[in-house]
Motif scaffolding. Structure first.
Motif, PDB file in Angstrom:
ATOM      1  N   THR A  10     -25.953  28.818  11.922  1.00 38.46           N
ATOM      2  CA  THR A  10     -25.474  29.365  13.195  1.00 38.46           C
ATOM      3  C   THR A  10     -24.694  28.357  14.023  1.00 38.46           C
ATOM      4  O   THR A  10     -23.808  28.759  14.779  1.00 38.46           O
ATOM      5  CB  THR A  10     -26.666  29.873  14.035  1.00 38.46           C
ATOM      6  N   THR A 117     -35.455  28.423   9.722  1.00 39.11           N
ATOM      7  CA  THR A 117     -34.980  29.722   9.266  1.00 39.11           C
ATOM      8  C   THR A 117     -35.226  29.872   7.768  1.00 39.11           C
ATOM      9  O   THR A 117     -35.523  30.958   7.265  1.00 39.11           O
ATOM     10  CB  THR A 117     -33.492  29.895   9.577  1.00 39.11           C
ATOM     11  N   ALA A 146     -39.743  30.658   9.120  1.00 38.37           N
ATOM     12  CA  ALA A 146     -40.129  31.694  10.079  1.00 38.37           C
ATOM     13  C   ALA A 146     -40.252  33.071   9.432  1.00 38.37           C
ATOM     14  O   ALA A 146     -41.289  33.745   9.580  1.00 38.37           O
ATOM     15  CB  ALA A 146     -39.130  31.718  11.232  1.00 38.37           C
ATOM     16  N   PRO A 147     -39.244  33.544   8.696  1.00 40.71           N
ATOM     17  CA  PRO A 147     -39.382  34.882   8.112  1.00 40.71           C
ATOM     18  C   PRO A 147     -40.450  34.962   7.034  1.00 40.71           C
ATOM     19  O   PRO A 147     -41.124  35.990   6.896  1.00 40.71           O
ATOM     20  CB  PRO A 147     -37.985  35.171   7.543  1.00 40.71           C
ATOM     21  N   HIS A 177     -45.249  43.779  18.794  1.00 42.03           N
ATOM     22  CA  HIS A 177     -43.902  43.214  18.703  1.00 42.03           C
ATOM     23  C   HIS A 177     -42.928  44.197  18.072  1.00 42.03           C
ATOM     24  O   HIS A 177     -41.792  44.341  18.546  1.00 42.03           O
ATOM     25  CB  HIS A 177     -43.934  41.925  17.887  1.00 42.03           C
ATOM     26  N   THR A 197     -33.308  37.459  10.843  1.00 39.66           N
ATOM     27  CA  THR A 197     -33.544  37.229  12.269  1.00 39.66           C
ATOM     28  C   THR A 197     -34.685  38.096  12.793  1.00 39.66           C
ATOM     29  O   THR A 197     -35.500  37.645  13.601  1.00 39.66           O
ATOM     30  CB  THR A 197     -32.269  37.515  13.071  1.00 39.66           C
ATOM     31  N   ALA A 198     -34.757  39.347  12.330  1.00 41.93           N
ATOM     32  CA  ALA A 198     -35.815  40.247  12.784  1.00 41.93           C
ATOM     33  C   ALA A 198     -37.179  39.762  12.307  1.00 41.93           C
ATOM     34  O   ALA A 198     -38.162  39.778  13.064  1.00 41.93           O
ATOM     35  CB  ALA A 198     -35.548  41.666  12.290  1.00 41.93           C
ATOM     36  N   TRP A 199     -37.250  39.335  11.060  1.00 42.46           N
ATOM     37  CA  TRP A 199     -38.517  38.812  10.560  1.00 42.46           C
ATOM     38  C   TRP A 199     -38.874  37.509  11.260  1.00 42.46           C
ATOM     39  O   TRP A 199     -39.990  37.325  11.730  1.00 42.46           O
ATOM     40  CB  TRP A 199     -38.428  38.561   9.051  1.00 42.46           C
ATOM     41  N   GLY A 200     -37.917  36.598  11.332  1.00 44.04           N
ATOM     42  CA  GLY A 200     -38.201  35.275  11.871  1.00 44.04           C
ATOM     43  C   GLY A 200     -38.600  35.274  13.334  1.00 44.04           C
ATOM     44  O   GLY A 200     -39.389  34.427  13.763  1.00 44.04           O
ATOM     45  N   ALA A 201     -38.084  36.226  14.101  1.00 42.48           N
ATOM     46  CA  ALA A 201     -38.388  36.255  15.534  1.00 42.48           C
ATOM     47  C   ALA A 201     -39.870  36.448  15.818  1.00 42.48           C
ATOM     48  O   ALA A 201     -40.356  36.076  16.900  1.00 42.48           O
ATOM     49  CB  ALA A 201     -37.577  37.361  16.209  1.00 42.48           C
ATOM     50  N   ALA A 202     -40.592  37.016  14.873  1.00 41.00           N
ATOM     51  CA  ALA A 202     -42.020  37.272  15.074  1.00 41.00           C
ATOM     52  C   ALA A 202     -42.897  36.104  14.638  1.00 41.00           C
ATOM     53  O   ALA A 202     -44.121  36.152  14.808  1.00 41.00           O
ATOM     54  CB  ALA A 202     -42.427  38.541  14.329  1.00 41.00           C
TER      55      ALA A 202
END
Length: 311
Positions: A10, A117, A146-147, A177, A197-202
């Motif tokens: 990123t 990530t 994270a994910p 969540h 990103t969706a998985w990692g955010a949690a």
């Protein structure tokens, strides 16, 4: 003058220093601002990357080291190195961004562990040969990322339901969540449109649940630490030099539970390495390697044999 660049998925961090170590440029931009398409080694992408140096006179002839996310094979590294050497006037070296971690911490020889990530463990043998473990993507691999932590947490909730266990803090936090009230909804929330990103955010919720007393969440973290320790053991067994393990990445840098568990699992596996947490930007490693490009090639212990100068 030396130039160091750290290309992440990123963000791209560019630093230029003069011979006395004073900063001439310290710039962070979105990688998407200059990289277009999936081929990092394309001429247009490399030109876009080098254009970030235009503000510093003569930077185009300075020793340059680029650590890049996505240089995961010898072929990828060679393709990028060849384009880089054609377009940059000074000596240039390209490595995977994980290889910046040890030099950034001040070590000539070390095993680097990234857990953010994604995750990966990397080292180099005395002869310069790269040895690595992991880094195959969050759906199937990347322990401690994270994910992957969220993936494993949801899988352990499947077991909890099948074993008819009462809901705990891990289930409560993940259900809230993702806006669901039962396990099938949680599964669908992650798998109908899987996104890193969706998985990692949690991921922070897994640690929060462990801190709140969830035994399942605690085991997810401990198992991730053990998998990372196993990867370190594999890299060490294959000849990676150094008595130090340096960790970096958004998860392990911000979650002491994972860092401490990794240290415990390394000791449990009989590894005597000292473990450190990187406390400076990884681009410092690129600068350290660039400084070595002014010396003999044999003085670059972390560098692969792809150092090239524009002909």
């Amino acid at each position: 003058m030396i130039v160091g660049i750290d290309i992440g998925g990123t963000k791209t961090h560019v630093c230029v220093e003069d011979d006395a170590g004073a900063a001439l440029l310290d710039l962070s931009v979105k990688t998407a601002d200059w990289q277009h398409g999936g081929h990092l080694h394309s001429e247009d992408n490399v030109r876009g990357l080098l254009a970030l140096l235009d503000a510093v006179p003569d930077a185009d002839a300075a020793p340059l080291v680029v650590g890049a996310h996505g240089l995961d094979s010898e072929g990828q590294t060679l393709a990028f190195s060849e384009t880089l050497s054609q377009l940059h006037d000074g000596p240039a070296l390209a490595v995977n961004d994980v290889e910046l971690v040890g030099p950034a911490a001040g070590f000539d020889e070390a095993i680097a562990v990234i857990a953010g990530t994604g995750s990966k463990v990397v080292g180099r043998r005395i002869d310069g040969m790269l040895v690595s473990a992991g880094g195959y993507g969050y759906i199937l691999n990347d322990p401690g990322s994270a994910p992957a932590l969220v993936r494993d947490a949801v899988r352990t909730l499947f077991e909890a339901v099948d074993e008819d266990e009462p809901r705990d803090a891990l289930a409560d936090l993940l259900f809230a969540h993702f806006g669901v009230d039962e396990i099938v909804g949680l599964s669908n929330a992650l798998t109908v449109r899987p996104r890193v990103t969706a998985w990692g955010a949690a991921a922070p919720l897994v640690f929060a649940a462990a801190d709140a007393g969830s035994a399942r969440a605690a085991r997810v973290v401990e198992n991730a630490a053990d998998e990372l320790a196993h990867s370190v053991e594999l890299v060490h067994r294959r000849g990676a030099a150094g008595a130090d393990v340096v960790c970096a990445g958004g998860v392990i840098s911000h979650q002491p539970r994972l860092f401490e568990a990794l240290g415990e699992r390394l000791r449990a596996r009989g590894l005597a390495h000292s473990i450190h947490l990187l406390d400076v930007p990884p681009v410092r490693g690129a600068l350290a390697l660039a400084r070595r490009l002014t010396e003999a090639a044999t003085a670059v212990p972390f560098a692969p044999t792809n150092t090239r100068r524009k002909s």
